[in-house]
Design a protein around this motif. Structure first.
Motif, PDB file in Angstrom:
ATOM      1  N   GLU A   1      41.917  35.424  29.763  1.00  0.00           N
ATOM      2  CA  GLU A   1      42.810  35.338  30.958  1.00  0.00           C
ATOM      3  C   GLU A   1      44.618  35.623  30.465  1.00  0.00           C
TER       4      GLU A   1
ATOM      5  N   ALA B   1      50.155  38.508  36.263  1.00  0.00           N
ATOM      6  CA  ALA B   1      49.154  39.784  36.862  1.00  0.00           C
ATOM      7  C   ALA B   1      50.209  40.747  37.501  1.00  0.00           C
TER       8      ALA B   1
ATOM      9  N   ALA C   1      49.381  34.609  36.412  1.00  0.00           N
ATOM     10  CA  ALA C   1      48.037  34.728  37.147  1.00  0.00           C
ATOM     11  C   ALA C   1      47.447  33.623  38.110  1.00  0.00           C
TER      12      ALA C   1
ATOM     13  N   GLY D   1      48.128  43.324  36.140  1.00  0.00           N
ATOM     14  CA  GLY D   1      46.924  42.775  35.183  1.00  0.00           C
ATOM     15  C   GLY D   1      46.614  44.027  33.441  1.00  0.00           C
TER      16      GLY D   1
ATOM     17  N   THR E   1      43.998  49.304  38.607  1.00  0.00           N
ATOM     18  CA  THR E   1      43.999  48.136  39.753  1.00  0.00           C
ATOM     19  C   THR E   1      43.617  48.062  40.918  1.00  0.00           C
TER      20      THR E   1
ATOM     21  N   THR F   1      40.388  46.340  42.029  1.00  0.00           N
ATOM     22  CA  THR F   1      40.879  44.329  41.841  1.00  0.00           C
ATOM     23  C   THR F   1      42.104  44.135  42.792  1.00  0.00           C
ATOM     24  N   THR F   2      42.324  45.070  43.224  1.00  0.00           N
ATOM     25  CA  THR F   2      43.098  44.428  44.408  1.00  0.00           C
ATOM     26  C   THR F   2      42.670  44.534  45.805  1.00  0.00           C
TER      27      THR F   2
ATOM     28  N   ASP G   1      33.416  44.427  44.739  1.00  0.00           N
ATOM     29  CA  ASP G   1      33.869  42.985  44.981  1.00  0.00           C
ATOM     30  C   ASP G   1      33.391  42.669  46.334  1.00  0.00           C
TER      31      ASP G   1
ATOM     32  N   GLN H   1      41.147  40.095  41.724  1.00  0.00           N
ATOM     33  CA  GLN H   1      41.868  40.223  40.933  1.00  0.00           C
ATOM     34  C   GLN H   1      43.443  39.598  41.527  1.00  0.00           C
TER      35      GLN H   1
ATOM     36  N   LYS I   1      40.675  31.405  41.226  1.00  0.00           N
ATOM     37  CA  LYS I   1      42.014  31.589  40.070  1.00  0.00           C
ATOM     38  C   LYS I   1      42.349  33.178  39.598  1.00  0.00           C
ATOM     39  N   SER I   2      42.401  33.994  41.404  1.00  0.00           N
ATOM     40  CA  SER I   2      43.118  35.094  41.862  1.00  0.00           C
ATOM     41  C   SER I   2      44.869  34.986  41.827  1.00  0.00           C
ATOM     42  N   THR I   3      45.097  35.762  42.080  1.00  0.00           N
ATOM     43  CA  THR I   3      46.708  36.094  42.347  1.00  0.00           C
ATOM     44  C   THR I   3      46.909  36.630  43.445  1.00  0.00           C
TER      45      THR I   3
END
Length: 239
Positions: free
Chosen positions: A2, A6, A32, A67, A75, A78-79, A107, A150, A180-182
């Protein structure tokens, strides 16, 4: 393994007019896996910062890492970004918007999105252009919260809604962002959201005024709203 942070920002400067920097030589890290309150009065750069992190604004000076990568295709994949204005095509129906996100983001959970459509009492076949502003906001929210991102960037998701709707929207956000994401949530409703935040990033006059965990602020014996008013001064009343 990890990542410890973040978001990492170094010497970020952004101006819309040559004589005025909305953000001026700003540097900070965001750990993060935290729920982050992005606080500050109108015009302090909250929306600008979120758009830069989302990869929507590109003309700035400084270094941004999300990340470990600069804002871009990697990015964006995953954003999950919820802007403060409607961005969906007016010709889309609700189901078209769901299918668009399903095609675009790996996702995205289509089944979860359609469950939200029912929960929000939305018509899957209604076109965006015929919806009220509140209905459009619900569609955008369900799209964002149906992603296992994420990093979530939510720009004033509770602005302009009544207290009853505000609580329902907040519950949906808190219950559905990926583990566990931000999550970075921009708001001026300091008192209402204090209990939700793990971490606080406070902006004012183009600068970072506070960047710390919520427990450090609570150890002062003051509420977040008290600290906000002390740090921001009279500017908070403009929001």
């Amino acid at each position: 393994m990890e990542r410890e942070f973040a978001v990492k920002v170094r010497n970020l400067t952004k101006s819309y007019v040559r004589s005025h920097n909305v953000l001026e030589n700003v540097s900070f890290d965001i750990p993060a896996g935290k729920i982050v309150g992005l606080l500050g009065p109108n015009g302090c750069g909250k929306t600008t910062l979120i758009k830069i992190l989302a990869g929507v604004i590109h003309d700035y000076d400084g270094t941004i890492l999300i990340g470990g990568n600069p804002p871009g295709p990697v990015t964006k994949a995953t954003t999950a970004f919820l802007p403060d204005q409607t961005y969906l095509s007016e010709r889309f129906r609700t189901v078209d918007a769901v299918d668009y996100f399903n095609d675009f983001f790996s996702d995205f959970d289509r089944n979860k999105a359609m469950e939200f459509v029912q929960r929000f009492n939305l018509d899957p076949k209604q076109k965006i252009k015929t919806m009220s502003k509140g209905m459009q906001e619900k569609v955008q929210l369900l799209l964002v919260m149906s992603r296992a991102a994420q990093l979530y960037l939510l720009d004033e998701p509770l602005g302009g809604v009544d207290p009853a709707a505000r609580e329902a929207i907040l519950n949906i956000i808190m219950e559905n962002y990926a583990e566990k994401s931000t999550l970075i949530l921009s708001t001026h409703m300091v008192n209402d959201l204090e209990s939700c935040f793990d971490y606080i990033l406070m902006l004012g006059h183009g600068q970072v005024l506070v960047n710390t965990g919520i427990d450090n602020l609570r150890s002062t014996g003051k509420s977040l709203e008290q600290i906000f008013k002390e740090v921001i001064g009279n500017d908070w009343e403009t929001d």
